[in-house]
Design a protein around this motif. Structure first.
Motif, PDB file in Angstrom:
ATOM      1  N   ALA A   1      34.296  50.222  23.755  1.00  0.00           N
ATOM      2  CA  ALA A   1      35.048  49.270  22.932  1.00  0.00           C
ATOM      3  C   ALA A   1      35.174  47.951  23.681  1.00  0.00           C
ATOM      4  CB  ALA A   1      36.428  49.829  22.610  1.00  0.00           C
ATOM      5  N   ASP A   2      35.463  46.882  22.951  1.00  0.00           N
ATOM      6  CA  ASP A   2      35.612  45.566  23.582  1.00  0.00           C
ATOM      7  C   ASP A   2      37.039  45.412  24.105  1.00  0.00           C
ATOM      8  OD1 ASP A   2      34.939  43.054  24.478  1.00  0.00           O
ATOM      9  OD2 ASP A   2      35.466  42.077  22.587  1.00  0.00           O
ATOM     10  N   ILE A   3      37.368  46.264  25.065  1.00  0.00           N
ATOM     11  CA  ILE A   3      38.693  46.251  25.682  1.00  0.00           C
ATOM     12  C   ILE A   3      38.540  46.444  27.178  1.00  0.00           C
ATOM     13  CG2 ILE A   3      39.920  47.124  23.649  1.00  0.00           C
ATOM     14  CD1 ILE A   3      39.873  49.913  24.969  1.00  0.00           C
ATOM     15  N   ALA A   4      39.548  45.968  27.916  1.00  0.00           N
ATOM     16  CA  ALA A   4      39.607  46.277  29.342  1.00  0.00           C
ATOM     17  C   ALA A   4      40.155  47.693  29.500  1.00  0.00           C
ATOM     18  CB  ALA A   4      40.504  45.280  30.058  1.00  0.00           C
TER      19      ALA A   4
ATOM     20  N   LEU B   1      46.563  46.847  38.262  1.00  0.00           N
ATOM     21  CA  LEU B   1      46.082  46.518  39.605  1.00  0.00           C
ATOM     22  C   LEU B   1      44.566  46.479  39.665  1.00  0.00           C
ATOM     23  CD1 LEU B   1      48.499  48.676  41.794  1.00  0.00           C
ATOM     24  CD2 LEU B   1      48.582  46.195  41.425  1.00  0.00           C
ATOM     25  N   SER B   2      43.930  47.258  38.808  1.00  0.00           N
ATOM     26  CA  SER B   2      42.467  47.261  38.756  1.00  0.00           C
ATOM     27  C   SER B   2      42.045  47.730  37.367  1.00  0.00           C
ATOM     28  CB  SER B   2      41.876  48.198  39.819  1.00  0.00           C
ATOM     29  OG  SER B   2      40.471  48.112  39.849  1.00  0.00           O
ATOM     30  N   CYS B   3      40.915  47.198  36.885  1.00  0.00           N
ATOM     31  CA  CYS B   3      40.453  47.592  35.566  1.00  0.00           C
ATOM     32  C   CYS B   3      38.965  47.294  35.435  1.00  0.00           C
ATOM     33  CB  CYS B   3      41.220  46.861  34.475  1.00  0.00           C
ATOM     34  SG  CYS B   3      40.860  45.100  34.354  1.00  0.00           S
ATOM     35  N   ALA B   4      38.381  47.883  34.416  1.00  0.00           N
ATOM     36  CA  ALA B   4      37.041  47.499  33.993  1.00  0.00           C
ATOM     37  C   ALA B   4      37.217  46.425  32.929  1.00  0.00           C
ATOM     38  CB  ALA B   4      36.294  48.699  33.428  1.00  0.00           C
ATOM     39  N   SER B   5      36.729  45.225  33.209  1.00  0.00           N
ATOM     40  CA  SER B   5      36.933  44.099  32.294  1.00  0.00           C
ATOM     41  C   SER B   5      36.310  44.374  30.935  1.00  0.00           C
ATOM     42  CB  SER B   5      36.329  42.834  32.878  1.00  0.00           C
ATOM     43  OG  SER B   5      36.936  42.499  34.098  1.00  0.00           O
ATOM     44  N   ALA B   6      36.836  43.705  29.914  1.00  0.00           N
ATOM     45  CA  ALA B   6      36.265  43.833  28.573  1.00  0.00           C
ATOM     46  C   ALA B   6      34.790  43.448  28.616  1.00  0.00           C
ATOM     47  CB  ALA B   6      37.017  42.932  27.603  1.00  0.00           C
TER      48      ALA B   6
ATOM     49  N   VAL C   1      32.540  40.421  30.677  1.00  0.00           N
ATOM     50  CA  VAL C   1      31.491  40.748  31.649  1.00  0.00           C
ATOM     51  C   VAL C   1      30.201  40.003  31.309  1.00  0.00           C
ATOM     52  CG1 VAL C   1      30.032  42.605  32.532  1.00  0.00           C
ATOM     53  CG2 VAL C   1      32.481  42.999  32.204  1.00  0.00           C
ATOM     54  N   ALA C   2      29.798  40.077  30.044  1.00  0.00           N
ATOM     55  CA  ALA C   2      28.562  39.414  29.611  1.00  0.00           C
ATOM     56  C   ALA C   2      28.660  37.903  29.769  1.00  0.00           C
ATOM     57  CB  ALA C   2      28.268  39.781  28.160  1.00  0.00           C
ATOM     58  N   MET C   3      29.798  37.339  29.393  1.00  0.00           N
ATOM     59  CA  MET C   3      29.999  35.895  29.498  1.00  0.00           C
ATOM     60  C   MET C   3      29.813  35.417  30.933  1.00  0.00           C
ATOM     61  SD  MET C   3      33.567  33.881  28.767  1.00  0.00           S
ATOM     62  CE  MET C   3      34.269  34.360  30.366  1.00  0.00           C
ATOM     63  N   MET C   4      30.414  36.133  31.874  1.00  0.00           N
ATOM     64  CA  MET C   4      30.342  35.704  33.267  1.00  0.00           C
ATOM     65  C   MET C   4      28.954  35.932  33.869  1.00  0.00           C
ATOM     66  SD  MET C   4      34.125  36.839  34.623  1.00  0.00           S
ATOM     67  CE  MET C   4      33.896  36.101  36.251  1.00  0.00           C
TER      68      MET C   4
END
Length: 402
Positions: A52-55, A67-72, A76-79
């Motif tokens: 899903a498009d969520i963190a 404190l830590s996550c997998a970015s949306a 990720v694609a944008m960066m």
């Protein structure tokens, strides 16, 4: 046959969504995101949430903050588009997260390149190591260290990317970034965060793209100040240490008569207006962030356009902040509310900024970053452009715009 809720189908749908939003424009980024199994890096999440498009939050503090996550995935694609990785690049990632981004970077640079990812938290690096090993990325080097120090072991780097929010840039990144290298960082100034893609130009880092984003902040960078301006602590201002803003002088300002000024600039419900804030950082040293709790909004004490984060102008004992009102179905007028002796004047100035933004909504300033000890002669100013100098602890930003 691929089952419609299989990881493969969900991953394909995820990338299709990212493409439709205008990201993963680089074919190599699209290919990497269609290849790397994100669900293997977030095993605690459901397969649906993994794509899903969520963190996906992977570690939280006792107060519930991330404190830590997998970015949306869309961020990720944008960066990665901004980073412009080429085959054979040496890459440093600040913020190991789950290891997913490092696996994408390994795909992008290929067997002739290298990826080093660092994080201050040993639990985070251990998790990233497990995910990378499980997906055939044993060659990615994972290091537990303070991200502000970079990764001197494998420097210099052609590309450096932060996947944590940074308030400052330390000397390590000038020392470790190769000539003509690119650095992409979610950088915070004047209360807002942008993913800035910098290109090295001698001793300067010069922006060539900026995108709105939000990230878990890097540990140990405490340059942003904050203070409540009402008796119940429901409304807070956030500003930088180099700004002449004093929350104590603004205490009780919201109880003073308010004055609304309207710009006649209209936006639709899906039209972004964050560019107003960004442009103001190149023109006005008084720009900051205001955040109002729901109770303050419901009581009418403070009604910013976006309650959690809206631009404000603060000067001595007066304040103005961005608001909007519904004009007709699907159309909203932007304006400002001012409080305090000069609140109406500040609201008028904020409306002038809205009107300037409306003349060219896509225009963005240029940010040049220098080390704070750089000589004045080394700092470049275009006399035809307005600019603001933002002093941080280790670095100095020059934000310029016509």
């Amino acid at each position: 046959m691929i089952v419609t809720n299989s990881p493969e189908a969900l991953r394909a749908a995820m990338v299709d969504h990212i493409k439709a939003a205008g990201h993963a424009t680089n074919p190599t980024v699209e290919r990497a995101m269609r290849t790397v199994p994100r669900h293997d890096f977030v095993p605690e999440a459901s397969i649906d949430d993994a794509y899903a498009d969520i963190a996906v939050i992977t570690k939280s503090a006792s107060d519930g903050s991330a404190l830590s996550c997998a970015s949306a995935p869309i961020i990720v694609a944008m960066m990665l588009d901004q980073l412009q990785v080429k085959p054979g690049n040496r890459i440093l990632e600040i913020g190991a997260g789950t290891g997913y981004n490092a696996a994408l970077l390994a795909q992008l640079t290929g067997p002739g390149g290298s990826v080093t990812t660092v994080d201050i938290d040993p639990e985070v690096t251990a998790g990233a190591r497990r995910g990378l090993d499980a997906t055939g990325n044993e060659h990615v080097e994972v290091i537990t260290c303070n991200g502000s120090l970079g990764g001197p072991e494998n420097a210099p780097y052609d590309r450096i990317i932060f996947t944590v929010g940074a308030w400052d840039l330390t000397p390590a990144f000038w020392e470790q970034l190769a000539p003509d290298g690119r650095l992409v960082v979610p950088l915070r100034w004047r209360g807002q965060t942008r993913s800035v893609a910098f290109v090295r130009d001698g001793d300067a880092l010069v922006s060539d793209s900026m995108e709105l984003c939000g990230f878990v902040p890097m540990i140990g960078q405490e340059g942003e100040r904050s203070g409540a301006i009402d008796a119940d602590g429901l409304v807070t201002l956030y500003w930088d240490g180099d700004q002449a803003i004093d929350a104590a002088k603004l205490s009780g300002v919201l109880d003073q008569p308010k004055e609304a000024v309207w710009s006649e600039v209209l936006v639709g419900p899906q039209e972004p207006f964050d560019g107003i804030w960004l442009r103001l950082t190149a023109h006005d040293s008084r720009i900051c962030r205001i955040s109002a709790d729901r109770a303050a909004v419901d009581a009418g004490l403070c009604t910013p356009a976006i309650p959690a984060r809206s631009p404000a102008l603060a000067e001595d004992g007066s304040l103005a902040y961005l608001v909007f009102r519904k004009i007709q179905e699907g159309r909203f007028e932007l304006g400002a509310i001012g409080n305090g002796p000069y609140g109406g004047h500040l609201a008028g100035q904020l409306c002038e900024a809205i009107e300037a933004w409306n003349q060219d909504r896509s225009a963005k300033p240029t940010v040049r970053a220098y080390l704070s000890n750089a000589s004045t002669s080394a700092i470049s100013f275009d006399p035809a452009m307005s600019h603001e100098v933002i002093e941080k602890t280790a670095s100095r930003l020059v934000v310029s715009m016509c």
